[in-house]
Each structure stands twice: as C-alpha cells, then as structure tokens.
Write a protein that holds these residues in place. Structure first.
Motif, short mmCIF file in Angstrom:
data_model
loop_
_atom_site.label_atom_id
_atom_site.label_comp_id
_atom_site.label_asym_id
_atom_site.label_seq_id
_atom_site.Cartn_x
_atom_site.Cartn_y
_atom_site.Cartn_z
N ILE A 191 -7.26 1.14 13.24
CA ILE A 191 -7.63 2.13 12.19
C ILE A 191 -7.94 1.23 11.03
O ILE A 191 -7.36 0.26 10.65
CB ILE A 191 -6.37 3.05 11.69
N VAL A 192 -9.59 1.30 10.65
CA VAL A 192 -9.86 0.42 9.62
C VAL A 192 -10.00 1.43 8.30
O VAL A 192 -10.62 2.49 8.41
CB VAL A 192 -11.24 -0.17 9.78
N LEU A 193 -9.49 1.06 7.20
CA LEU A 193 -9.37 2.10 6.16
C LEU A 193 -9.88 1.46 4.67
O LEU A 193 -9.50 0.27 4.56
CB LEU A 193 -7.95 2.44 5.67
N ALA A 194 -10.85 1.89 4.06
CA ALA A 194 -11.11 1.71 2.58
C ALA A 194 -10.97 3.04 1.79
O ALA A 194 -11.45 3.93 2.08
CB ALA A 194 -12.37 0.77 2.46
N ARG A 225 -1.69 2.53 -4.41
CA ARG A 225 -1.33 1.86 -3.33
C ARG A 225 -0.54 2.46 -2.40
O ARG A 225 -0.56 2.46 -1.08
CB ARG A 225 -1.12 0.47 -3.82
N ALA A 226 0.67 3.06 -2.89
CA ALA A 226 1.62 3.48 -2.24
C ALA A 226 1.01 4.66 -1.22
O ALA A 226 1.60 4.98 -0.11
CB ALA A 226 3.00 4.05 -2.91
N GLU A 227 0.42 5.41 -1.95
CA GLU A 227 -0.22 6.74 -1.23
C GLU A 227 -1.23 6.15 0.09
O GLU A 227 -1.19 6.77 1.12
CB GLU A 227 -1.34 7.63 -2.40
N ILE A 228 -2.04 5.25 -0.27
CA ILE A 228 -2.93 4.80 0.76
C ILE A 228 -2.40 4.10 1.66
O ILE A 228 -2.58 4.24 2.82
CB ILE A 228 -3.98 3.70 -0.34
N LEU A 229 -1.25 3.45 1.53
CA LEU A 229 -0.61 2.68 2.50
C LEU A 229 0.27 3.43 3.20
O LEU A 229 0.34 3.24 4.68
CB LEU A 229 0.31 1.71 2.04
N SER A 230 0.60 4.92 2.80
CA SER A 230 1.37 5.87 3.80
C SER A 230 0.40 6.19 4.84
O SER A 230 1.06 6.75 5.57
CB SER A 230 2.01 7.02 2.79
N TYR A 231 -0.96 6.43 4.53
CA TYR A 231 -1.76 6.57 5.46
C TYR A 231 -1.66 5.97 7.05
O TYR A 231 -2.04 6.46 7.83
CB TYR A 231 -3.07 6.81 5.24
N GLU A 236 0.42 -1.55 12.54
CA GLU A 236 0.77 -2.93 12.24
C GLU A 236 -0.09 -3.50 11.49
O GLU A 236 -1.55 -3.52 12.20
CB GLU A 236 1.06 -3.93 13.53
N LEU A 237 -0.02 -3.84 10.11
CA LEU A 237 -1.15 -4.31 9.38
C LEU A 237 -1.31 -5.69 9.84
O LEU A 237 -0.81 -6.66 9.97
CB LEU A 237 -0.70 -4.15 7.96
N GLY A 267 -8.58 -2.03 1.02
CA GLY A 267 -8.99 -2.09 2.39
C GLY A 267 -8.02 -2.73 3.30
O GLY A 267 -7.39 -3.55 2.68
N ALA A 268 -7.89 -2.26 4.45
CA ALA A 268 -6.90 -2.76 5.40
C ALA A 268 -7.48 -2.56 6.78
O ALA A 268 -8.12 -1.61 7.14
CB ALA A 268 -5.57 -2.04 5.19
N VAL A 269 -6.96 -3.37 7.62
CA VAL A 269 -7.11 -3.15 9.16
C VAL A 269 -5.71 -3.17 9.96
O VAL A 269 -4.73 -3.87 9.45
CB VAL A 269 -7.90 -4.26 9.85
N ALA A 270 -5.33 -1.79 10.70
CA ALA A 270 -4.13 -1.71 11.35
C ALA A 270 -4.00 -1.31 12.65
O ALA A 270 -4.99 -0.85 13.16
CB ALA A 270 -3.42 -0.61 10.62
#
Length: 273
Positions: A191-194, A225-231, A236-237, A267-270
């Motif tokens: 999952i790629v999220l921004a 940040r906590a809300e976005i990270l919870s998605y 595994e980040l 943004g993150a890739v997980a």
C-alpha cells in the motif's frame, strides 16, 4: 484496453465553468490541461500559500520515486493506482513499463476529466487499463470486470492511494476503506499512501485550513500523523517509514530551504506480510 461498460463518454459531463480538483492540481504543477476557472482557484491558493505549487511537485516526485522503487527493486509487476489525476510527465504506467514492459497497471477513477484524458492517453497500451470505479468502495472496485480480468490477486499488487484518502470524510471512515484494500490483496503486496498532514504545532494555521476545506472544490481533510499511520495498521513500513513526502528517499540533496507548507503531506510505503 477497458471493459465495455467503461466506454461511456465522460467528456460529456466535463464543465469548463466549474473548478475541478484534478485540473487545479494540474495547474499547480504548471500543466496545460485546465481552464481559467481552475487557474483562478490556483491563483487564490498561491496568493495565500505560495509554496503550494512546491508541495504539489513534491507529491508528484514522491509518486515517481515510489513507483521506480517497487518496479525496479521489489519486483512488483501489478499496480492499481486509485488516484491517477490528469496525465503528466512520467505517469505510473510509463515508469513501471520502463522497468518491465510486461507489467500491468490499472487506473481507477470517477472524475470525468481524468477518465477522458486517461483513456485517450492509453488507447494503444495493452498493458495499461482505465476503469470507472469509486475507490471508496473497495469491495465493489475489486469486483469490476476489468480489474478481475487483468489483476491476478494470487500475486503481489501495489495499490496507490496518493492523495485520495484525504478526500474521504471522517463519517465515511477512511481507515475502513484502506483496510478493505489490505484485506483483498495477497501477502507481499504494498500500500502506498500520501495524505495531507496536520502537524499540530501551529504551522497548519486556521487560515490555511480554510483555504483548503472551504475553497470552491474542497481540497481535502488534513489529519494527524497518528491518524494517517493508523491506516497502515498490520503492515510493515518500508524505511524511512511515514515521513514528509520530500523526505522519502530523495533523489539528491535539498538545494534550497523548504517552506513549512511543503511539510504538510506525509507519505509511506507499507508491505503486507
């Protein structure tokens, strides 16, 4: 390229007299696929926050780096892009297929502007497909005949939500929407999220919030940040984790100081284990 049920003419519902989110971002990026009404909104935004154009380019560059990473270094051969926007330079399928001509890319959108431009661009590309589907309903999206035909869900898939989830209100429960994708993709998928970011330190001023959320079209919800990270719970980040989009493995050193506005997208890739 597309399923017959997707052959309706979206151009018929394009209104050049009403601003459109995709065209506004195209204007922020310096593109030409926009109307004066879109440029008027862009100019209002830039007058209040001049670095928004830089932020739009940062998000675009993040998408490019992530795509190259997954195609070239993680061997992903299937991509589902749920926030394609208007065609620009180095679109997802172009980056992917430079690495692997046989890789499959499916774009999903409901915006008639994006659909019209996307289908015209991809008319001769047999490995890339455009479907009319609402990303907010992953169950229905994954039942779309084009997605069922061209994405093999026994093999890893990279799902892109770059700037899409920020348009989902809390009432629609964005965390559950992202979870719907996580549940349906196999182990080894990504999952790629921004997402637009509220740093809670005062840099995201009430004035800037008003610009985004009360403009003619509404430019999304800013979350902590906590809300976005919870998605991304249960995934595994990939290093460096959830960071400002410009900090996710930049291509080189930063040559000029960043405006605080450029820190307002994370943004993150997980990876799904």
């Amino acid at each position: 390229m597309s399923d017959p049920q997707d052959q309706r003419n979206p151009a018929s519902s394009i209104d050049p007299n009403r601003p459109n989110v995709a065209r506004i971002f195209n204007a922020l990026l310096g593109g030409k696929d926009n109307y004066q009404v879109d440029r008027d909104v862009r100019d209002k935004l830039l007058k209040r926050a001049p670095a928004l154009g830089d932020l739009a380019r940062d998000v675009r560059a993040f998408a490019g780096r992530v795509t190259r990473f997954l195609a070239a270094h993680r061997g992903v051969q299937q991509f589902l892009d749920c926030a394609p926007g208007l065609p620009n330079t180095d679109n997802t399928h172009e980056i992917v297929q430079r690495e692997n001509r046989e890789a499959t890319v499916v774009y999903a959108a409901t915006d008639p502007v994006v659909l019209a431009h996307g289908r015209a661009l991809l008319a001769e590309n047999d490995q890339t497909h455009f479907v009319e589907a609402d990303f907010r309903n992953p169950e229905r999206l994954f039942e779309h005949p084009t997605i069922r035909k061209f994405l093999d869900l026994s093999e890893p898939v990279a799902v892109f939500h770059i700037g899409s989830v920020q348009y989902v209100s809390d009432a629609r429960n964005p965390r559950d929407i992202v979870a719907g994708y996580i549940d349906r993709i196999p182990s080894g998928s990504y999952i790629v999220l921004a997402h637009a970011y509220d740093p809670e330190d005062g840099s995201f001023t009430p004035e800037l919030r008003e610009i985004y959320q009360n403009s003619e079209v509404g430019l999304g919800h800013f979350r902590t940040r906590a809300e976005i990270l919870s998605y991304l719970d249960g995934l595994e980040l990939v290093e460096p984790g959830l960071v400002a989009v410009s900090d996710w493995w930049p291509d080189g050193p930063r040559l000029k100081p960043q405006d605080p506005v450029q820190r307002l997208a994370l943004g993150a890739v997980a990876r799904k284990p």
